[in-house]
Design a protein around this motif. Sequence first.
Motif, short mmCIF file in Angstrom:
data_model
loop_
_atom_site.label_atom_id
_atom_site.label_comp_id
_atom_site.label_asym_id
_atom_site.label_seq_id
_atom_site.Cartn_x
_atom_site.Cartn_y
_atom_site.Cartn_z
N ASP A 1 0.77 -1.13 0.19
CA ASP A 1 -0.07 -0.10 -0.06
C ASP A 1 0.97 1.17 -0.12
O ASP A 1 1.51 1.46 1.03
CB ASP A 1 -0.72 0.08 1.09
N GLN A 3 1.34 4.86 0.52
CA GLN A 3 0.57 5.79 0.98
C GLN A 3 0.97 7.10 0.48
O GLN A 3 0.26 8.21 0.82
CB GLN A 3 0.91 6.03 2.63
N LYS A 5 2.65 8.86 -2.96
CA LYS A 5 2.85 8.76 -4.32
C LYS A 5 3.38 9.73 -5.19
O LYS A 5 2.84 10.71 -5.22
CB LYS A 5 1.52 8.07 -4.90
N ASN A 7 3.56 10.29 -9.09
CA ASN A 7 3.21 9.40 -10.29
C ASN A 7 4.03 9.76 -11.38
O ASN A 7 4.05 8.91 -12.63
CB ASN A 7 1.75 9.76 -10.49
N ASP A 24 1.12 12.92 -3.93
CA ASP A 24 -0.12 12.70 -3.43
C ASP A 24 0.02 11.50 -2.30
O ASP A 24 0.60 10.87 -2.22
CB ASP A 24 -1.06 12.12 -4.44
N TYR A 25 -0.98 11.82 -1.41
CA TYR A 25 -0.72 11.03 -0.19
C TYR A 25 -2.25 10.54 0.11
O TYR A 25 -3.26 11.30 -0.51
CB TYR A 25 -0.16 11.36 1.08
N THR A 26 -2.32 9.28 0.92
CA THR A 26 -3.46 8.71 1.03
C THR A 26 -3.92 8.76 2.76
O THR A 26 -5.07 8.73 3.06
CB THR A 26 -3.65 7.44 0.60
N ASN A 27 -2.92 9.01 3.61
CA ASN A 27 -3.08 8.66 5.15
C ASN A 27 -3.42 10.16 5.49
O ASN A 27 -2.70 11.16 5.61
CB ASN A 27 -1.82 8.37 5.53
N SER A 28 -4.74 10.41 6.04
CA SER A 28 -5.24 11.54 6.56
C SER A 28 -4.67 12.14 7.72
O SER A 28 -4.51 13.25 8.25
CB SER A 28 -6.50 11.79 6.30
N LYS A 71 -5.27 16.09 -0.57
CA LYS A 71 -4.07 15.50 -0.20
C LYS A 71 -3.01 15.33 -1.34
O LYS A 71 -2.57 14.29 -1.86
CB LYS A 71 -4.66 13.92 -0.01
N HIS A 72 -2.75 16.59 -1.42
CA HIS A 72 -1.66 16.90 -2.74
C HIS A 72 -0.60 17.93 -2.25
O HIS A 72 -1.14 18.85 -1.69
CB HIS A 72 -2.40 17.17 -3.82
#
Lengths: 115, 113
Positions: A1, A3, A5, A7, A24-28, A71-72
């Motif tokens: 996973d 968390q 990125k 790209n 970019d990230y996914t973990n808030s 989340k960028h």
Amino acid sequence: DQQVKQNSPSLSVQEGRISILNCDYTNSMFDYFLWYKKYPAEGPTFLISISSIKDKNEDGRFTVFLNKSAKHLSLHIVPSQPGDSAVYFCAASAREGGTASKLTFGTGTRLQVTL
Amino acid sequence: SQTIHQWPATLVQPVGSPLSLECTVEGTSNPNLYWYRQAAGRGLQLLFYSVGIGQISSEVPQNLSASRPQDRQFILSSKKLLLSDSGFYLCAWSVLTSNYGYTFGSGTRLTVV
């Protein structure tokens, strides 16, 4: 996973122009973000950072922008110079219990600044 | 001032041989210490971290182990290397109040043949 990125594995920019590197990230829970610069066969070196309470941090030619809702984050280099050619890593951390936490790194973007 | 030493810079080892990479930090006490690996075409993967002597946390199951025998010494080891262990290994340190994240060593290029 993954968390964090990045790209775009590579980016080519002419000298004097603006370089924009994205992350970019996914973990808030991430509340601190950093950019590192890495030359071949060397360890990464710290470039610039931003806390989640801010949306912009500037240091000379380098500016980091944070968009928490998306989340960028992005790193702007203006003007780009040949010496900026390197791999740039985005990193994020989430403080746990008030202590420094582990940094999670992106996969890196190789920037090539051409003459 | 704080410095971090990592050696050797390059290493070529046969499959099945042991490994020992050493990292030492100077100019700070009780640092957090980390081992990262950068494999070809991939980002920086955290392997181990330590918040104190004898305290090691592993992030991913693998053929490697880490030890911290002294406050400012961090060792990465393997009993038997695999081809997939090839990569660029980085040691790093941090302190609780740092706004600069980690300070990295110069790295070790390991090639398993």
